[in-house]
Design an enzyme around this catalytic site. Structure first.
Site, PDB file in Angstrom:
ATOM      1  N   CYS A 125       0.838  -1.203   0.000  1.00 53.76           N
ATOM      2  CA  CYS A 125       0.000   0.000   0.000  1.00 53.76           C
ATOM      3  C   CYS A 125       0.874   1.254   0.000  1.00 53.76           C
ATOM      4  O   CYS A 125       1.585   1.527   0.970  1.00 53.76           O
ATOM      5  CB  CYS A 125      -0.923  -0.016   1.214  1.00 53.76           C
ATOM      6  SG  CYS A 125      -1.864   1.514   1.457  1.00 53.76           S
ATOM      7  N   CYS A 128      -0.043   3.726   2.778  1.00 53.49           N
ATOM      8  CA  CYS A 128       0.457   3.268   4.086  1.00 53.49           C
ATOM      9  C   CYS A 128       1.920   3.635   4.263  1.00 53.49           C
ATOM     10  O   CYS A 128       2.337   4.105   5.331  1.00 53.49           O
ATOM     11  CB  CYS A 128       0.282   1.757   4.220  1.00 53.49           C
ATOM     12  SG  CYS A 128      -1.428   1.177   4.063  1.00 53.49           S
TER      13      CYS A 128
END
Length: 232
Positions: A125, A128
């Site tokens: 991600c 993230c």
């Protein structure tokens, strides 16, 4: 304007035999790998990369053999591999990696009245990864708060039981007493996390009663029904 000088033609230049002998000796000295009066074919020549050295107070360039160069590349690759991945780094003792539902429930039950922030993330991600350094700084600024990191791919049944559908996603808990708040967040909206910390930083805080962890147990995470998570 630059001055222009006329140089005599090449045929008008004369060199003494001693000067030519000196030049020849100097030229041979500059080629230590090629002894004088010895012919080398192209197949016999070896080209090595030059490495700067200042040993003995003398600065010079020295050739590096191919095997030594390959060895340096291997050691550099090993050193790079030894570096922890971005999600493996922790801000301190108040940031913990969660690897199972058992660890998650135990961490909440042992936290008491301490505020707990759970980050659900994916190693793939991009949002993230961009947010993580700022989250680490926040953890360093708030040692009184416990931060739990949950890898979605390692804990899919638990994440789906907790209705985690986008990443990164955050849960706020007051220890084992229940869930206070949950939301998705990106780096651009990090102020949302700061505002939630300010709101839930005291035991008396909250908008009404806290939500419980629900029916999350070791058995309840075995058959999730939600869709896979995406990236926020």
């Amino acid at each position: 304007m630059a001055d222009i000088f006329r140089l005599p033609s090449f045929h008008s230049l004369r060199f003494s035999s001693s000067l030519l002998t000196s030049f020849s000796s100097t030229f041979n000295y500059l080629q230590p790998a090629l002894p004088p009066n010895q012919n080398y074919s192209n197949s016999d020549k070896k080209i090595y990369p030059l490495v700067y050295s200042s040993a003995g107070g003398v600065s010079r360039f020295a050739p590096m053999p191919r095997k030594q160069l390959l060895s340096l590349k291997v050691h550099a690759a090993i050193a790079e591999t030894d570096q922890p991945k971005w999600w493996e780094k922790n801000a301190g003792p108040n940031m913990i990696d969660i690897h199972s539902t058992q660890e998650f429930l135990s961490a909440l039950s042992q936290a008491g009245d301490r505020l707990v922030i759970v980050e659900f993330y994916g190693t793939w991600c991009a949002s993230c990864r961009a947010l993580f350094p700022k989250l680490c700084r926040t953890a360093e600024e708030h040692p009184e708060i416990l931060f739990l990191k949950v890898n979605f791919d390692e804990n899919k049944p638990m994440c789906k039981s907790l209705n985690v559908k986008v990443l990164p996603y955050f849960h706020f808990y007051r220890g084992a007493h229940g869930q206070l708040e949950s939301f998705s967040c990106s780096l651009a909206k990090f102020q949302k996390i700061k505002d939630a910390i300010a709101m839930h930083s005291t035991a008396e805080c909250g908008n009404g009663p806290a939500k419980s962890v629900g029916e999350l147990t070791l058995e309840s995470v075995s058959t999730p029904k939600d869709k896979p998570a995406g990236s926020a």
